[in-house]
Scaffold this motif. Structure first.
Motif: not given
Length: 507
Positions: A235-237, A269-274, A280-282, A305-308
């Protein structure tokens, strides 16, 4: 009687569906580091260390929240070495009435899980993964009857569904896509803020030692490990990215600099994928920055766009296309990966820089992956499955559901256009325009033939020429083919001889 809840190494989320309705007093959460997952490809050392450390920290988080956690380390003498083996071992040790798990991200693991009910003689509940915004069924309905599964139209549906950057039924700013504003080269900037890095704690230090001992020959290096391995640090990142990098992310998202591998990218991406961050919060955090006038629309739209868009679309394609997608080979390419993909030792500076950064960081941003390592592999005709495995191995954010369609479909065009509308092939001119790699390279990006001509140039035209029968109907390639046809025969022969000589020496 208890239920067993299996949580995988990329499901490190307290809201994961397998925990719905869990009885913290009686149910047991199983987490396991197993050799079958650690070795099915030769993962980057930093990737293994990140996942193992994040898993161990998440297990502590669950215990502090009152869950009973059964945790198997990769070094435990009784480790069965596979998910099936560890689930069986737990069943034998505990009085269980059922097994519950959130669906995995890969076909091969799902097929393994589907056998458990029969082999364990227990009910096995495989639940949907709610971390994604588009379910398999919803994607199938969207894809049904379409002649082309164009990501842009999927992305617009996702914008409407989430309400991100929307004013009623219309996109904020009057446009769905601001990509044309996001193609500027970057300049070196010593004052650019630095991305957050985290000193290894005791858990991570122990993991680093284990990975070095068990996987000494794997790709990459462990020195300089600085990943976030807890939800708080992830979350700090995110907060640092929103504050320091998002505003400039858009215009330089396609740029490449030799001494600045991260530029203004999020490294999320490391943290979302893990599972350490919620996708959505990001996106909501990025949208808030736009609404608060802390970041421009082109940056925020491009990031969302990269995420959703791409992330959700790639997962949809992966499950919609099925396991046979990995065998796609539209160009019938068979060449093996050159040795320098493992060492970074090549005179082509762009490839050397990107591969050496990958060795060091287990990361390269999307344009480095697509237009440097991916572009080269496409031009020289490397077997797309070999390219797919390499990408899966070397990047810490790579899981098959997201990596396979990106590589096979987008980067290598191996599906013949099922995913993308044209091959992402480019000459040295593109690399020279979008990076500073060419300035210190022995090859000249402006030359097509000769000892110091950039190999990308002859290879680009040779790729188009040898694949003309497969590509001539592609309207997006009409202009390059027209340019090729305007060249005289002597020029065409010289270019193809140059490419043939390079390919003959490529090992």
């Amino acid at each position: 009687m208890t239920n067993l809840i299996l949580i995988l190494g990329d499901q490190l989320c307290p809201q994961i569906s397998s925990l719905d309705g869990a009885d913290r007093e009686h149910d047991v959460v199983l987490m396991c580091e197993v050799m079958s997952e650690a070795t099915y490809v030769g993962h980057h050392k930093k990737k293994l260390a990140f996942i193992f450390s994040a898993m161990r920290h998440f297990a502590e988080e669950l215990q502090e929240a009152g869950y009973q956690v059964r945790y198997t380390k990769i070094t435990d003498k009784d480790n069965a070495g596979s998910f099936t083996g560890e689930v069986k071992r737990a069943v034998n040790d505990l009085k269980l009435k059922s097994v519950c798990v959130t669906e995995p991200g890969e076909w091969r693991v799902l097929e393994e899980m589907k056998l458990w009910s029969e082999t364990l003689r227990l009910p096995v509940d495989i639940r949907p993964d709610r971390r994604f915004l588009c379910s398999h069924e919803e994607f199938a309905r969207w894809a049904d009857g379409r002649k082309s599964l164009t990501m842009e139209f999927f992305y617009r549906d996702m914008r409407r569904r989430t309400g991100l950057l929307m004013q009623g039924d219309e996109p904020v700013g009057g446009r769905w896509n601001f990509d044309t504003d996001n193609r500027k080269p970057a300049e070196p900037d010593l004052l650019r803020p630095r991305h957050l890095r985290f000193a290894p704690d005791k858990i991570t230090t122990d993991v680093l030692q284990i990975v070095e001992k068990l996987f000494p020959e794997n790709f990459g290096m462990l020195a300089g490990f600085g990943f976030a391995v807890t939800r708080t640090d992830a979350e700090s990142v995110l907060e640092r990215f929103i504050a320091d990098f998002l505003a400039s992310f858009g215009e330089t998202q396609d740029a490449m600099l030799r001494d600045d591998p991260f530029l203004n990218h999020s490294l999320l991406s490391f943290y979302i994928n893990a599972g350490l961050l919620d996708a959505l919060a990001v996106c909501r955090a990025a949208e808030r920055a736009y609404l608060d006038e802390r970041a421009p629309i082109n940056a925020v739209e491009g990031f969302i766009r990269q995420i959703i868009g791409w992330r959700e679309y790639m997962r949809g394609i992966y499950w919609h296309a099925g396991p046979v997608y990995a065998d796609s080979n539209f160009f019938e390419n068979t060449r093996p990966l050159p040795a320098f993909y493992w060492s970074g030792k090549t005179d082509m500076n762009c490839l050397s820089v990107v591969i050496n950064e990958t060795i060091e960081h287990a990361y390269a941003h999307h344009i480095q992956r697509l237009m440097i390592t991916g572009n080269f592999a496409l031009l020289v005709g490397i077997d797309p499955k070999a390219v797919h495995v390499w990408y899966l191995e070397v990047y810490a954010d790579a899981y098959e559901w997201v990596e396979l369609p990106n590589v096979v479909g987008m980067s290598q065009f191996a599906d013949g256009g099922f995913l993308g509308t044209k091959p992402y092939a480019a000459s040295g001119n593109y690399i020279n325009r979008m990076s500073d790699y060419c300035g210190t390279c022995r090859f000249d990006p402006k030359k097509r033939v000769g000892d110091n001509a950039c190999p990308f140039n002859a290879l680009y035209w040779d790729f188009l020429a040898r694949n003309r029968n497969k590509l001539r109907a592609n309207r997006r390639l009409a202009q390059p083919y027209a340019t090729w046809d305007r060249m005289d025969e002597g020029t065409q022969r010289a270019i193809r001889r140059q490419a043939a000589g390079f390919l003959a020496d490529l090992k």
